[in-house]
Each structure stands twice: as C-alpha cells, then as structure tokens.
Design a protein around this motif. Structure first.
Motif, PDB file in Angstrom:
ATOM      1  N   ILE A 151     -57.566 108.857 -70.713  1.00  0.00           N
ATOM      2  CA  ILE A 151     -57.365 109.141 -69.294  1.00  0.00           C
ATOM      3  C   ILE A 151     -55.882 109.366 -69.022  1.00  0.00           C
ATOM      4  N   THR A 152     -55.598 110.145 -67.984  1.00  0.00           N
ATOM      5  CA  THR A 152     -54.214 110.419 -67.607  1.00  0.00           C
ATOM      6  C   THR A 152     -53.916 109.821 -66.234  1.00  0.00           C
ATOM      7  N   ILE A 153     -52.882 109.005 -66.195  1.00  0.00           N
ATOM      8  CA  ILE A 153     -52.387 108.424 -64.948  1.00  0.00           C
ATOM      9  C   ILE A 153     -51.244 109.315 -64.479  1.00  0.00           C
ATOM     10  N   GLU A 154     -51.501 110.106 -63.428  1.00  0.00           N
ATOM     11  CA  GLU A 154     -50.524 111.122 -63.044  1.00  0.00           C
ATOM     12  C   GLU A 154     -50.464 111.356 -61.536  1.00  0.00           C
ATOM     13  N   HIS A 155     -50.841 110.341 -60.776  1.00  0.00           N
ATOM     14  CA  HIS A 155     -50.743 110.441 -59.317  1.00  0.00           C
ATOM     15  C   HIS A 155     -50.326 109.084 -58.775  1.00  0.00           C
ATOM     16  N   VAL A 156     -49.573 109.102 -57.692  1.00  0.00           N
ATOM     17  CA  VAL A 156     -49.099 107.857 -57.106  1.00  0.00           C
ATOM     18  C   VAL A 156     -50.261 106.941 -56.739  1.00  0.00           C
ATOM     19  N   ASP A 157     -51.398 107.513 -56.322  1.00  0.00           N
ATOM     20  CA  ASP A 157     -52.564 106.691 -55.993  1.00  0.00           C
ATOM     21  C   ASP A 157     -53.070 105.938 -57.219  1.00  0.00           C
ATOM     22  N   ALA A 158     -53.006 106.576 -58.376  1.00  0.00           N
ATOM     23  CA  ALA A 158     -53.435 105.920 -59.608  1.00  0.00           C
ATOM     24  C   ALA A 158     -52.520 104.754 -59.951  1.00  0.00           C
ATOM     25  N   VAL A 159     -51.242 104.941 -59.760  1.00  0.00           N
ATOM     26  CA  VAL A 159     -50.292 103.866 -60.054  1.00  0.00           C
ATOM     27  C   VAL A 159     -50.555 102.669 -59.139  1.00  0.00           C
ATOM     28  N   ILE A 176     -49.537 108.311 -69.441  1.00  0.00           N
ATOM     29  CA  ILE A 176     -48.812 108.540 -68.195  1.00  0.00           C
ATOM     30  C   ILE A 176     -48.287 109.981 -68.191  1.00  0.00           C
ATOM     31  N   GLY A 177     -48.662 110.734 -67.155  1.00  0.00           N
ATOM     32  CA  GLY A 177     -48.228 112.127 -67.031  1.00  0.00           C
ATOM     33  C   GLY A 177     -47.129 112.258 -65.991  1.00  0.00           C
ATOM     34  N   PRO A 178     -45.883 112.306 -66.405  1.00  0.00           N
ATOM     35  CA  PRO A 178     -44.784 112.298 -65.436  1.00  0.00           C
ATOM     36  C   PRO A 178     -44.673 113.566 -64.600  1.00  0.00           C
ATOM     37  N   GLY A 179     -45.123 114.692 -65.125  1.00  0.00           N
ATOM     38  CA  GLY A 179     -44.992 115.943 -64.379  1.00  0.00           C
ATOM     39  C   GLY A 179     -45.765 115.927 -63.075  1.00  0.00           C
ATOM     40  N   ASP A 180     -47.067 115.643 -63.152  1.00  0.00           N
ATOM     41  CA  ASP A 180     -47.880 115.587 -61.940  1.00  0.00           C
ATOM     42  C   ASP A 180     -47.560 114.358 -61.111  1.00  0.00           C
ATOM     43  N   LEU A 181     -47.140 113.275 -61.763  1.00  0.00           N
ATOM     44  CA  LEU A 181     -46.760 112.080 -61.011  1.00  0.00           C
ATOM     45  C   LEU A 181     -45.561 112.395 -60.113  1.00  0.00           C
ATOM     46  N   ALA A 182     -44.598 113.120 -60.651  1.00  0.00           N
ATOM     47  CA  ALA A 182     -43.449 113.538 -59.842  1.00  0.00           C
ATOM     48  C   ALA A 182     -43.890 114.461 -58.712  1.00  0.00           C
ATOM     49  N   SER A 184     -46.726 114.474 -57.224  1.00  0.00           N
ATOM     50  CA  SER A 184     -47.493 113.744 -56.210  1.00  0.00           C
ATOM     51  C   SER A 184     -46.596 113.045 -55.189  1.00  0.00           C
ATOM     52  N   ILE A 185     -45.327 112.869 -55.516  1.00  0.00           N
ATOM     53  CA  ILE A 185     -44.383 112.264 -54.559  1.00  0.00           C
ATOM     54  C   ILE A 185     -43.341 113.282 -54.094  1.00  0.00           C
ATOM     55  N   ASN A 186     -43.673 114.558 -54.272  1.00  0.00           N
ATOM     56  CA  ASN A 186     -42.801 115.657 -53.835  1.00  0.00           C
ATOM     57  C   ASN A 186     -41.449 115.640 -54.543  1.00  0.00           C
ATOM     58  N   LYS A 187     -41.488 115.309 -55.841  1.00  0.00           N
ATOM     59  CA  LYS A 187     -40.267 115.321 -56.653  1.00  0.00           C
ATOM     60  C   LYS A 187     -40.490 116.204 -57.875  1.00  0.00           C
ATOM     61  N   ARG A 188     -41.018 117.389 -57.640  1.00  0.00           N
ATOM     62  CA  ARG A 188     -41.367 118.292 -58.737  1.00  0.00           C
ATOM     63  C   ARG A 188     -40.189 118.545 -59.665  1.00  0.00           C
ATOM     64  N   GLN A 190     -38.250 116.620 -61.177  1.00  0.00           N
ATOM     65  CA  GLN A 190     -37.131 115.661 -61.163  1.00  0.00           C
ATOM     66  C   GLN A 190     -37.477 114.458 -62.044  1.00  0.00           C
ATOM     67  N   MET A 191     -37.425 114.680 -63.343  1.00  0.00           N
ATOM     68  CA  MET A 191     -37.910 113.691 -64.294  1.00  0.00           C
ATOM     69  C   MET A 191     -37.065 112.425 -64.366  1.00  0.00           C
ATOM     70  N   ASP A 192     -35.858 112.481 -63.850  1.00  0.00           N
ATOM     71  CA  ASP A 192     -34.990 111.299 -63.869  1.00  0.00           C
ATOM     72  C   ASP A 192     -34.838 110.672 -62.485  1.00  0.00           C
ATOM     73  N   ASP A 193     -35.680 111.070 -61.542  1.00  0.00           N
ATOM     74  CA  ASP A 193     -35.605 110.521 -60.190  1.00  0.00           C
ATOM     75  C   ASP A 193     -35.943 109.023 -60.203  1.00  0.00           C
ATOM     76  N   PRO A 194     -35.162 108.198 -59.529  1.00  0.00           N
ATOM     77  CA  PRO A 194     -35.397 106.740 -59.549  1.00  0.00           C
ATOM     78  C   PRO A 194     -36.787 106.346 -59.066  1.00  0.00           C
ATOM     79  N   GLU A 195     -37.296 107.015 -58.027  1.00  0.00           N
ATOM     80  CA  GLU A 195     -38.629 106.672 -57.517  1.00  0.00           C
ATOM     81  C   GLU A 195     -39.691 106.954 -58.575  1.00  0.00           C
ATOM     82  N   LEU A 196     -39.553 108.086 -59.262  1.00  0.00           N
ATOM     83  CA  LEU A 196     -40.493 108.427 -60.327  1.00  0.00           C
ATOM     84  C   LEU A 196     -40.419 107.409 -61.459  1.00  0.00           C
ATOM     85  N   LEU A 197     -39.211 107.054 -61.864  1.00  0.00           N
ATOM     86  CA  LEU A 197     -39.052 106.104 -62.957  1.00  0.00           C
ATOM     87  C   LEU A 197     -39.645 104.746 -62.596  1.00  0.00           C
ATOM     88  N   GLU A 198     -39.541 104.376 -61.335  1.00  0.00           N
ATOM     89  CA  GLU A 198     -40.128 103.107 -60.890  1.00  0.00           C
ATOM     90  C   GLU A 198     -41.656 103.161 -60.973  1.00  0.00           C
TER      91      GLU A 198
END
Length: 257
Positions: A151-159, A176-182, A184-188, A190-198
């Motif tokens: 399974i892929t965890i790639e949305h803020v709702d999943a987290v 964990i899929g960082p691309g779609d996760l980013a 989902s929080i409107n940080k397309r 931005q792989m090093d964004d602090p919110e995404l990393l959290e």
C-alpha cells in the motif's frame, strides 16, 4: 505438491531476514529496459498508474524478470479489485495500491490479492504459474501467502489515520509516497518542505510501530543509507527514466564540452 528449492518470493525472505530490498519503477513499455534493470535490482514495479504501459506490455515486462533475482510487482491506477486482477493473473508477485487513506481502503486492497475465504480475488490465473515456475495446483496453494499487498501512504488524510490503516491484517509492505503527499498539502515538488518532512516522519513512525516493512524513496546514496538506518526495507532508487537520465549525466562527468 512440489517444494521450490529457492524461495518463491525473494522479497519476503529478505524482509524476514531484516534486509533492505532495492528497486525502481518502470514507466517505459520496454522489455529490454526491464531485462537490464532486473539484473541489478531486487524488485521492479511495472507502472500501470502513470506510465504508457498496457497489459500486453506489462505481461512481457513481468516475463522479462524470469531467471533474475528481481521480483516483479505492478502498480495499478486505483484501489479497485478489477484493476488488480489481470496483473496478478499474468504473473505479478504483488500489487502496489495507490492512495490508501482509510482502514476501509486498506482492507479492500488486502482482499483484492487473496482468494476466498480470505479475500475477493476471482479465479483465472492462466499465465501466472508460468512466471512463478509452478503448476496450476501449486500456484493456487501458494498464491495467497506469496502475493504481496503493497500500500502507498501518499495523502495527508492517510497520515492522520496511519495507526488505523496499519492495524489492518494482511498488509505486506507500506510505502510512503512523498510526491503525492506534498501535492495533497499544496506543496507540489517541494520535497524538502518542513511540513512535508513532518508528515513523512509521522507516517514513518506509524508504519514502524506496526511492524510491517516500510518503503520509501532515496534520491542519493546518503538518503538510502539514512533510510536503512531508520529501518526501511523497501527502497526505491528512482524511475527507469530517471536512472537512465542519471547514467547519461554521469557519463559526461569530467568531459570538457
């Protein structure tokens, strides 16, 4: 029933031993590309979600891993049993389900890869036994236990629901899929964004707590080593096109142009 002399699904053996498995996502409909990649990788995900690959090409790409240490998996376009059915029946050793965001999503994915009474998979694996190196009776006896539900965890709702998702019996690996996760929080992008990393850290902690093997993406050797140190067991090194691109760039290193 015959007993295979080597493990049927090598990924399961690696994870039982606590060892990381390295792979890539194949988006180019090319048997030749898979033949090259399969000799160096532990697993390849044939991408039916974003790549221009049909079932005929996917079948050939799965078959191209025969005789190599590489385990062929398939990523489908949505968490639907009918999309998982054909890739399994043509020989995939596992299905990567995208966008799992709830416990119901996870249960649906798990049941898609297993026959009744454990699941809802319909019978018809006419070509799978050839890739698995088994007779039809042996395939039917081993398919439920050997097929990987990724399974892929790639949305803020999943987290936000990570613990309830990971409590689902039958998940074999969670990525964990960082691309779609980013996204989902409107940080397309931005792989090093602090919110995404959290969010990644929160998902990571939940998956590790569950004891299910965890997977992620490493863009560099340092990143891969850091993931290994944190307990990751399925590490994607890139896409076929990105690995090819990096190889071309490396070939130019040191050349005066």
């Amino acid at each position: 029933m015959s007993v295979p002399s080597t493990p049927l699904n090598r990924l399961r053996q690696l994870w039982r031993e606590g060892r990381p498995a390295f792979g890539a996502i194949a988006t180019i409909p090319s048997v030749q590309m898979v033949q090259i990649m399969a000799r160096s990788l532990d697993w390849i995900i044939v991408d039916l979600e974003h790549g221009p690959i049909g079932l005929t090409e996917a079948h050939a790409m799965i078959a191209a891993t025969t005789g190599t240490p590489c385990t062929p998996l398939v990523r489908i376009a949505a968490n639907e049993p009918w999309l998982a059915k054909a890739p399994m029946d043509i020989g995939a050793f596992g299905i990567n389900f995208p966008m799992i965001a709830t416990r119901d999503d996870a249960e649906k994915a798990v049941r898609s890869v297993r026959y009744p009474p454990r699941g809802d998979r319909l019978w018809g694996p006419f070509h799978a036994p050839f890739r698995w190196g088994q007779s039809m009776p042996d395939y039917m006896a081993s398919a439920d236990d050997e097929m990987i539900c990724m399974i892929t965890i790639e949305h803020v709702d999943a987290v936000n629901r990570i613990d309830e998702i990971m409590a689902t019996p039958g998940i074999d690996v969670a990525v964990i899929g960082p691309g779609d996760l980013a996204t989902s929080i409107n940080k397309r992008g931005q792989m090093d964004d602090p919110e995404l990393l959290e969010l990644v850290a929160h998902a990571e902690a939940g998956i590790l707590r569950s004891g299910v093997p965890i997977g992620g993406v490493a863009r560099t050797a340092d990143q891969a080593n850091a993931l290994i140190d944190r307990g990751y067991r399925a590490i994607a090194l890139g896409f076929d096109w990105s690995l090819f691109q990096r190889g071309i760039m490396a070939a130019f290193e040191g050349i005066r142009r």
